[in-house]
Design a protein around this motif. Structure first.
Motif, PDB file in Angstrom:
ATOM      1  N   LEU A 109      -1.444  14.489  16.231  1.00 38.02           N
ATOM      2  CA  LEU A 109      -1.231  15.582  15.284  1.00 38.02           C
ATOM      3  C   LEU A 109      -1.850  16.872  15.805  1.00 38.02           C
ATOM      4  CD1 LEU A 109      -2.347  13.332  12.343  1.00 38.02           C
ATOM      5  CD2 LEU A 109      -0.001  14.166  12.649  1.00 38.02           C
ATOM      6  N   LEU A 113      -6.138  18.928  12.338  1.00 36.52           N
ATOM      7  CA  LEU A 113      -5.862  17.801  11.449  1.00 36.52           C
ATOM      8  C   LEU A 113      -6.327  16.496  12.082  1.00 36.52           C
ATOM      9  CD1 LEU A 113      -4.636  16.577   8.921  1.00 36.52           C
ATOM     10  CD2 LEU A 113      -2.374  16.679  10.032  1.00 36.52           C
ATOM     11  N   GLU A 114      -6.075  16.351  13.362  1.00 36.54           N
ATOM     12  CA  GLU A 114      -6.510  15.150  14.083  1.00 36.54           C
ATOM     13  C   GLU A 114      -8.020  14.977  13.971  1.00 36.54           C
ATOM     14  OE1 GLU A 114      -5.516  11.818  15.859  1.00 36.54           O
ATOM     15  OE2 GLU A 114      -3.981  13.363  16.153  1.00 36.54           O
ATOM     16  N   ILE A 117      -9.092  13.912  10.361  1.00 40.60           N
ATOM     17  CA  ILE A 117      -8.768  12.515  10.068  1.00 40.60           C
ATOM     18  C   ILE A 117      -9.805  11.595  10.713  1.00 40.60           C
ATOM     19  CG2 ILE A 117      -7.093  10.666  10.428  1.00 40.60           C
ATOM     20  CD1 ILE A 117      -6.275  12.705   8.310  1.00 40.60           C
ATOM     21  N   GLU A 128      -7.734   5.391  10.020  1.00 37.98           N
ATOM     22  CA  GLU A 128      -7.189   6.738  10.226  1.00 37.98           C
ATOM     23  C   GLU A 128      -5.782   6.863   9.640  1.00 37.98           C
ATOM     24  OE1 GLU A 128      -7.432   8.090  14.237  1.00 37.98           O
ATOM     25  OE2 GLU A 128      -9.582   7.682  14.407  1.00 37.98           O
ATOM     26  N   ILE A 129      -4.948   5.851   9.830  1.00 40.26           N
ATOM     27  CA  ILE A 129      -3.571   5.959   9.351  1.00 40.26           C
ATOM     28  C   ILE A 129      -3.525   5.960   7.825  1.00 40.26           C
ATOM     29  CG2 ILE A 129      -3.063   3.474   9.391  1.00 40.26           C
ATOM     30  CD1 ILE A 129      -0.669   6.279  10.499  1.00 40.26           C
ATOM     31  N   THR A 131      -5.919   7.064   5.866  1.00 38.74           N
ATOM     32  CA  THR A 131      -6.432   8.378   5.468  1.00 38.74           C
ATOM     33  C   THR A 131      -5.356   9.440   5.628  1.00 38.74           C
ATOM     34  OG1 THR A 131      -8.661   7.730   6.161  1.00 38.74           O
ATOM     35  CG2 THR A 131      -8.247  10.082   5.872  1.00 38.74           C
ATOM     36  N   LEU A 132      -4.631   9.381   6.740  1.00 37.24           N
ATOM     37  CA  LEU A 132      -3.562  10.347   6.986  1.00 37.24           C
ATOM     38  C   LEU A 132      -2.485  10.258   5.910  1.00 37.24           C
ATOM     39  CD1 LEU A 132      -2.167  12.469   8.754  1.00 37.24           C
ATOM     40  CD2 LEU A 132      -1.212  10.580  10.113  1.00 37.24           C
ATOM     41  N   TYR A 133      -2.065   9.045   5.567  1.00 34.77           N
ATOM     42  CA  TYR A 133      -1.050   8.878   4.525  1.00 34.77           C
ATOM     43  C   TYR A 133      -1.514   9.506   3.214  1.00 34.77           C
ATOM     44  CZ  TYR A 133       1.754   5.492   7.204  1.00 34.77           C
ATOM     45  OH  TYR A 133       2.564   4.879   8.123  1.00 34.77           O
ATOM     46  N   VAL A 165       1.427  18.731   5.656  1.00 37.03           N
ATOM     47  CA  VAL A 165       0.912  17.582   6.414  1.00 37.03           C
ATOM     48  C   VAL A 165       2.044  16.614   6.743  1.00 37.03           C
ATOM     49  CG1 VAL A 165      -0.670  15.611   6.390  1.00 37.03           C
ATOM     50  CG2 VAL A 165      -1.381  17.787   5.381  1.00 37.03           C
ATOM     51  N   ILE A 169       3.437  15.306  10.451  1.00 39.64           N
ATOM     52  CA  ILE A 169       3.628  13.903  10.813  1.00 39.64           C
ATOM     53  C   ILE A 169       5.029  13.668  11.346  1.00 39.64           C
ATOM     54  CG2 ILE A 169       3.754  11.546   9.918  1.00 39.64           C
ATOM     55  CD1 ILE A 169       1.583  12.346   7.881  1.00 39.64           C
TER      56      ILE A 169
END
Length: 208
Positions: A109, A113-114, A117, A128-129, A131-133, A165, A169
């Motif tokens: 990302l 943002l990366e 996260i 991490e995934i 949290t990103l969702y 966001v 993605i």
């Protein structure tokens, strides 16, 4: 609909494993959904179909290289000739006894943002995934109240909303999947006529 079933949001139990049936003549287009399924952490197998049609027009897929990129089994299948079905069945059996993977992603990302996260996921006791969702407003069962609050903080710190966001993605996924497609697809220009143009349409399309 597929996401609801995989996450068990349709009031049923989530599947023990997922088989993604992929038309190799449209591999780049199908990789987006395949990537989303893999991100759930469910044991996943990719079944490549239309292999015989692809060969007829000079198109081939490096299945081993594709499996290395996706980190899941990839099986070539020609159902009309019963080719590859035994291998697919064996992979399904193995998948049913395989523990679920830790949900992850291969794409990257925007740096800010990366960084957020990676920083905030441990504070939320989350991956991490997941949290990103949650930051993207994609509310899976893993989005606890604690994670929701952290997601709101991430968006506030970055000055972005959920839609922005999600766009990050989508763009990151397509970039990575296009790169994978270029790595694993081979084309014999002596066959197939207009197939070179079709490949260009797939690879150069701003969405696909």
């Amino acid at each position: 609909v597929a996401a609801d079933i995989i996450f068990g949001r349709d009031h049923g139990a989530p599947p023990d494993a997922v088989v993604c049936v992929v038309d190799v003549t449209n591999l780049a287009r199908h990789l987006y959904l395949v990537g989303q399924v893999i991100e759930t952490g469910r044991p996943t197998i990719v079944a490549l179909t239309m292999v015989d049609e692809a060969a007829r027009i000079g198109l081939s897929i490096d299945a081993k290289k594709l499996a290395a990129h996706l980190k899941v089994p990839v099986v070539e299948v020609v159902a009309s000739k019963v080719k590859g079905l035994d291998n697919l069945g064996a992979e399904i059996e193995r998948a049913l006894t395989r523990p679920w993977m830790l949900p992850t992603r291969a794409y990257r990302l925007p740096p800010a943002l990366e960084s957020c996260i990676k920083e905030f996921a441990p504070l939320a006791d989350s991956t991490e995934i997941q949290t990103l969702y949650c930051v993207a407003g994609q509310h899976t069962p893993a989005c606890t109240d604690k994670l929701e609050k952290i997601a709101s903080r991430v968006r506030a710190d970055l000055g972005v909303d959920e839609e922005t966001v999600r766009r990050f993605i989508v763009e990151a996924r397509y970039k990575w999947h296009r790169g994978v497609a270029h790595e694993v697809i081979r084309f014999d220009g002596r066959k197939g006529g207009d197939w070179t143009r079709r490949l260009d349409d797939i690879f150069l399309h701003r969405v696909f």
